[in-house]
Write a protein that holds these residues in place. Structure first.
Motif, PDB file in Angstrom:
ATOM      1  N   ASN A  86       0.812  -1.218   0.000  1.00 46.91           N
ATOM      2  CA  ASN A  86       0.000   0.000   0.000  1.00 46.91           C
ATOM      3  C   ASN A  86       0.844   1.267   0.000  1.00 46.91           C
ATOM      4  N   ALA A  90       0.962   4.078  -2.984  1.00 48.33           N
ATOM      5  CA  ALA A  90       0.860   5.511  -2.708  1.00 48.33           C
ATOM      6  C   ALA A  90       1.918   6.297  -3.482  1.00 48.33           C
ATOM      7  N   ILE A 160      -6.345  -0.955   6.233  1.00 48.30           N
ATOM      8  CA  ILE A 160      -6.046  -1.030   4.806  1.00 48.30           C
ATOM      9  C   ILE A 160      -7.301  -1.436   4.056  1.00 48.30           C
ATOM     10  N   ARG A 178      -2.853   3.656   2.662  1.00 46.79           N
ATOM     11  CA  ARG A 178      -2.565   4.141   1.306  1.00 46.79           C
ATOM     12  C   ARG A 178      -3.066   5.579   1.116  1.00 46.79           C
ATOM     13  N   THR A 182      -0.388   8.497   0.419  1.00 42.99           N
ATOM     14  CA  THR A 182      -0.416   9.176  -0.888  1.00 42.99           C
ATOM     15  C   THR A 182      -0.321  10.688  -0.683  1.00 42.99           C
ATOM     16  N   ASP A 216      -6.297   8.406  -2.444  1.00 42.07           N
ATOM     17  CA  ASP A 216      -5.582   7.384  -3.217  1.00 42.07           C
ATOM     18  C   ASP A 216      -5.311   7.841  -4.643  1.00 42.07           C
TER      19      ASP A 216
END
Ligand SMILES: [Zn+2]
Length: 232
Positions: A86, A90, A160, A178, A182, A216
């Motif tokens: 994850n 990102a 997650i 994530r 990000t 995301d």
């Protein structure tokens, strides 16, 4: 010499000592910027309201690829594999939006954050309103980013969303790894926070929330800012 000058000289001296001690491979003084990502439960931004806005920090990477190392240790029962995947997703969101090969993965580690390495890790932050903190070090003269660390608040509950950006994400009482990384990776790129409500759908919007996954994906302003720094 007035008090201000003394302070500046002292800070400069401290920085030089710090750099020498850390063996940071740069010859100029290094400064740092700290971005604090707060949760904001109070705001209810209008859905779908996007702008093409972005804000640059004024510094960027000049050597590529930039590798990052992930310490997956967490108290939320998230597996190392899922965390690594994850975090990579990102960073990849940004990498995929510019022709520049920006990031390379430095792999997983169980080691503490280190000077000279770009670390993503969980660490305790007393203020429970702080979701994450990204610290960016850059050379004072040439404004080159030389290191960036992302600290996720270990005191909060993390989760997650296995399928990526899914409306109706079930982990309403957790911060999505994530999603938050990000946003933080945007700071690593050289983008600053946006706080206007009209920017609330952008990845670089300065507030985050429980169960949020919309960061995301990059929006027009996020991509425009990235491309301003590293090209289309
Ligand atoms: Zn931020």
């Amino acid at each position: 010499m007035n008090r201000w000058c003394v302070a500046v000289v002292l800070i400069a001296a401290l920085l030089c000592v710090g750099i020498a001690g850390a063996e940071r491979p740069v010859k100029e003084p290094v400064d740092k910027l700290v971005f604090v990502h707060y949760k904001d439960a109070a705001r209810a931004p209008p859905a779908g309201d996007q702008t093409a806005s972005y804000k640059l920090m004024g510094m960027k990477w000049k050597q590529f690829p930039v590798s990052y190392t992930v310490n997956t240790a967490n108290t939320c029962g998230l597996t190392a594999g899922a965390v690594g995947e994850n975090v990579q997703a990102a960073f990849s969101a940004w990498d995929a939006s510019t022709s520049r090969a920006l990031f390379g993965t430095g792999g997983l580690t169980s080691a503490a954050p280190a000077v000279g390495r770009n670390d993503v890790f969980w660490g305790p932050i007393e203020d429970r309103n702080v979701i994450a903190v990204t610290t960016v070090w850059y050379t004072r003269g040439s404004k080159e980013i030389v290191e960036a660390d992302i600290q996720l608040n270990a005191y909060l509950t993390w989760g997650i969303d296995a399928n990526g950006e899914v409306p109706g994400y079930a982990l309403a009482n957790a911060y999505d790894v994530r999603n938050i990384v990000t946003h933080e990776a945007g700071h690593v790129c050289g983008l600053a926070d946006l706080y206007a409500v009209r920017a609330s759908e952008l990845t670089m919007y300065g507030y985050g929330g429980l169960g949020e996954v919309k960061k995301d994906s990059l929006e027009a302003g996020d991509v425009a800012g990235l491309r301003k720094l590293y090209g289309a």
